[in-house]
Design an enzyme around this catalytic site. Sequence first.
Site, PDB file in Angstrom:
ATOM      1  N   LYS A 140     -11.883  49.875   6.480  1.00  0.00           N
ATOM      2  CA  LYS A 140     -12.178  50.173   5.079  1.00  0.00           C
ATOM      3  C   LYS A 140     -12.036  51.673   4.903  1.00  0.00           C
ATOM      4  CE  LYS A 140     -13.644  47.835   1.455  1.00  0.00           C
ATOM      5  NZ  LYS A 140     -13.458  46.386   1.309  1.00  0.00           N
TER       6      LYS A 140
HETATM    7  N1  GLU Z   1     -10.556  45.141  -0.721  1.00  0.00           N
HETATM    8  C1  GLU Z   1     -10.397  43.738  -0.515  1.00  0.00           C
HETATM    9  C2  GLU Z   1     -11.545  43.185   0.330  1.00  0.00           C
HETATM   10  O1  GLU Z   1     -12.610  43.738   0.369  1.00  0.00           O
HETATM   11  C3  GLU Z   1      -9.018  43.392   0.014  1.00  0.00           C
HETATM   12  C4  GLU Z   1      -8.670  43.968   1.344  1.00  0.00           C
HETATM   13  C5  GLU Z   1      -7.222  43.749   1.732  1.00  0.00           C
HETATM   14  O2  GLU Z   1      -6.518  43.089   0.997  1.00  0.00           O
HETATM   15  O3  GLU Z   1      -6.836  44.245   2.777  1.00  0.00           O
HETATM   16  O4  GLU Z   1     -11.455  42.149   0.929  1.00  0.00           O
END
Ligand code: GLU
Length: 418
Positions: free
Chosen positions: A106
Site C-alpha cells: 500500500k
Molecule cells: N485500493 C484497492 C484495494 O484496497 C485496489 C488495490 C489494487 O487494485 O491493487 O483493494
Amino acid sequence: MEWDSPLYSAVLESFDRTAAIMDLDPNMANRLRTPERALIVTVPVRMDDGTIRNFHGYRVHHNDTRGPCKGGLRFWHDVNLGEVAALAMLMTLKCAVVGLPYGGAKGGVRVDPFKLSNDELQRLTRGFVQSMFDFIGPESDIPAPDMGTNERTMSWIMDTYSQMRGYSVPAIVTGKPINLGGSLGRRDATGRGVVYAIIEAAKVLSMPINSGTRVVVQGYGNVGEAAARKMAKLGASIIAVSDMKGGIWNPAGLDLKKVNEWVKQNRFLEGYPEAEAVSNEDLLRIECDVMIPAATGGVLTEELAKNLKCRIWAEGANGPVTIGGDRVLREREDIFVIPDVLANAGGVTVSYFEWVQGLQAFFWSAKEVNQRLYEIMKKAFHEVYAVRQNRKVDMRTAAQVLGVQRVAEAMKLRGLFP
Ligand code: GLU
C-alpha cells in the site's frame, strides 16, 4: 513501534487472534506481524503560485511470498506510515483470500487532493513516482487507485515510470484508462465485487434481494456509487447514501439517476432536495437490510456497533471497524459480516486481470471480465464461509484464517533464506 496507529493495532489484534486459533508457528506469526520493507519519502512540489511545498509519501511492502506486491495508492489528508502498513497487511490477506498470485502493498501521500489543482497533483504524482522508482515495478510492486486517486493519477504514474525506463510499461500500474491498457470493468470492479459477495451471503441466509431490501451506503465514491447502482439494478431500494460532508436519507428509496445528476452539478450530496439530511454517524444508525461502509477506516465504533440495525454488513472500505466495534460485531449473531478482505477484493481481482491482459497485450470483453470476477468472488465467499462453519468462528476471523493459511503455506514451501 514505527507502525503504531489505530488501524495497525486493529489489524494486529485480529491477526493475533487468528494466529492463536490456527496454532500458527510463532516464527511465522512474528514475521507476518510487521511489513517486509517500507519507503518514506518527502516530495517537493512547485505549487501554482510559485512556492514550494513538501509532501510526505509512503510505500509499504507487507509480504511478497506469494508474488509481486500489489495495492493501492491513496492521496488523503491524514495518511501516515502506520495506516499504510496496516492497509498493506490487509492487502496480503486480501490477495490470498481470493487466490491471486500477489503479496500485499500500500502507499500514500499525506495531501488533501481537493485542495490542489490538476497541475499540482500531476507534479506531485510524478515526483512521488520518481522517488519510488526503484521500489516499484511490473514484477515487484504494482500500484493502483485508492482513496483520492483515480485513472488520471494512474496515467501519470504509467507515463512517469515509462519515461524513466525509456519505453512503455503499462503493467507498472493498474486502474488505468482503457485507452492506455486498462481493463474493461475495472472502474466498477470493487463495488460490483461487494454486490457479488452480498448475493452469496443472501443465498446462505435465505434472504431474498428485492424491492423490500433496504440498502444504506456510507461513502458515495468510486466503490459506494457502483455498489449502490448494482444493488438498485437487482431491485433493492437504496434508502441512504453519504459522502465526506454528510448523507441523504429517504425511507421510500432514492432515485440514483437524480442523485448522480445532483452530484455532477454540485459535487457533494448536500442539499439534495428529495431526501432528509443525515450525518455520517447517524447514517450508521438507520435500520436497513444491507449496510455498506464504503468510505474511510475506523467508522464503526463500539457504541455504533451496538446500535447497528442491519442483517448484512458488507465492507467496501478497508478497516471500517474499530477494535471495540469489531468485538461487538463478533458477538452479534443477528448481523452477517462480509469482511473487507473478502467484500472489497473485486478491485484488486480486476487489477490482476488488467495486469495479466497488459503483460499478454491481449484484452478481454467486459462480459469475460465480469464473469471471471463473479467466479472468483463466489469461490472465495464459499471458502471463507466453509471455514466459518467448520471452525465455528466469525466471518472476519474465517477470512483471516484462510488468508494466513495460504501465506504461511507459501512461506513454508519457500523456506528461509539464506
Ligand atoms: N485500493 C484497492 C484495494 O484496497 C485496489 C488495490 C489494487 O487494485 O491493487 O483493494
